[in-house]
Design an enzyme around this catalytic site. Structure first.
Site, mmCIF file in Angstrom:
data_model
loop_
_atom_site.group_PDB
_atom_site.id
_atom_site.type_symbol
_atom_site.label_atom_id
_atom_site.label_comp_id
_atom_site.label_asym_id
_atom_site.label_seq_id
_atom_site.Cartn_x
_atom_site.Cartn_y
_atom_site.Cartn_z
ATOM 1 N N ASP A 109 -20.118 11.013 -9.405
ATOM 2 C CA ASP A 109 -21.271 10.270 -9.905
ATOM 3 C C ASP A 109 -21.538 9.026 -9.063
ATOM 4 O O ASP A 109 -20.666 8.179 -8.908
ATOM 5 C CB ASP A 109 -21.039 9.884 -11.368
ATOM 6 C CG ASP A 109 -20.795 11.111 -12.241
ATOM 7 O OD1 ASP A 109 -21.550 12.086 -12.106
ATOM 8 O OD2 ASP A 109 -19.830 11.086 -13.041
ATOM 9 N N ASP A 129 -16.079 11.063 -4.528
ATOM 10 C CA ASP A 129 -16.369 10.767 -5.912
ATOM 11 C C ASP A 129 -17.616 11.572 -6.287
ATOM 12 O O ASP A 129 -18.399 11.946 -5.415
ATOM 13 C CB ASP A 129 -16.618 9.259 -6.053
ATOM 14 C CG ASP A 129 -17.121 8.882 -7.421
ATOM 15 O OD1 ASP A 129 -16.438 9.204 -8.411
ATOM 16 O OD2 ASP A 129 -18.197 8.274 -7.507
#
Length: 182
Positions: free
Chosen positions: A15, A13
Site C-alpha cells: 500500500d 511494500d
C-alpha cells in the site's frame, strides 16, 4: 553445489508503493495500481530481480477483515499485473496488529528473511522499496539497500518520488552489477 544464495530481489511494500493506499482496505475493488507501478515492476523483473511483496495487514489482527480478503486482493493485484508480464515470486503478509507483539511485522526483517530462505535470495544484493520508515528499517535490518518513496529519511539509501524513479535508481546501482538469476 553453490552454497551461497544466487538471486537478487526487490522487496516491495504494497500500500502506497505498488497500489494506492486506502487505509484498512476491506474490499478487492479498492486494489488500484499506482500509475507507474506495472512498468517499473516489469523493468525490474526483466533485469532479473525476483519481486517479493512484503506487507503489514494489521486490519486482519484488528478484526476489520479476514485473511481471505487479503488473499483475494493479492489475486486481483496479480490480475492487474498480468498484462505487463509481471508475477510476484512470493507474497509475505504480517496479519498482526501492532499490539500483538509478533516478530514478523515491519520494521522487523522476518518476512524478508523468510522469503530469502525460501527463494534462495542474496539479501546483500537485494533492495527494499516502501513508503514508510518501517519499510526502510526492515530492509536495512535484513541487509538490503532501501529506497523510500515520497519522502526523506536519513537511513534510506535513496529517496524517490515514484516506484518508477526507484526502479531507475536500482537498475543503475552498482550493487546489482552481477544480477543473474538464471
Amino acid at each position: 553445489m553453490n552454497n551461497h544464495p544466487s538471486k537478487a530481489a526487490v522487496f516491495l511494500d504494497r500500500d502506497g508503493t505498488v497500489v494506492a493506499d486506502r487505509g484498512y482496505l476491506s474490499t478487492v475493488d479498492g486494489i488500484e495500481l499506482l500509475p507507474d507501478a506495472a512498468e517499473a515492476l516489469r523493468r525490474l523483473a526483466q533485469a532479473g530481480f525476483a519481486l517479493v511483496l512484503i506487507t503489514n495487514q494489521s486490519g486482519i489482527g484488528r478484526g476489520y477483515f479476514g485473511p481471505d480478503v487479503v488473499e483475494a486482493q493479492h489475486r486481483r493485484l496479480q490480475e492487474l499485473l498480468e498484462p505487463s508480464g509481471v508475477r510476484f515470486a512470493a507474497i509475505e503478509v504480517c496479519p498482526h496488529a501492532p499490539d500483538q507483539n509478533c516478530d514478523c511485522r515491519k520494521p522487523e526483517a522476518t518476512m524478508l528473511k523468510r522469503a530469502a530462505i525460501r527463494l534462495d535470495i542474496d539479501l546483500a544484493r537485494s533492495y527494499m522499496v516502501g513508503d514508510k520508515r518501517s519499510d526502510i528499517q526492515a530492509g536495512k535490518a535484513a541487509g538490503c539497500a532501501a529506497v523510500l518513496l515520497g519522502g526523506e529519511y536519513p537511513e534510506a539509501d535513496h529517496c524517490a518520488g515514484t516506484l518508477g524513479e526507484a526502479a531507475d535508481w536500482i537498475l543503475s546501482s552498482s550493487r546489482n552489477a552481477d544480477v543473474d538469476n538464471a
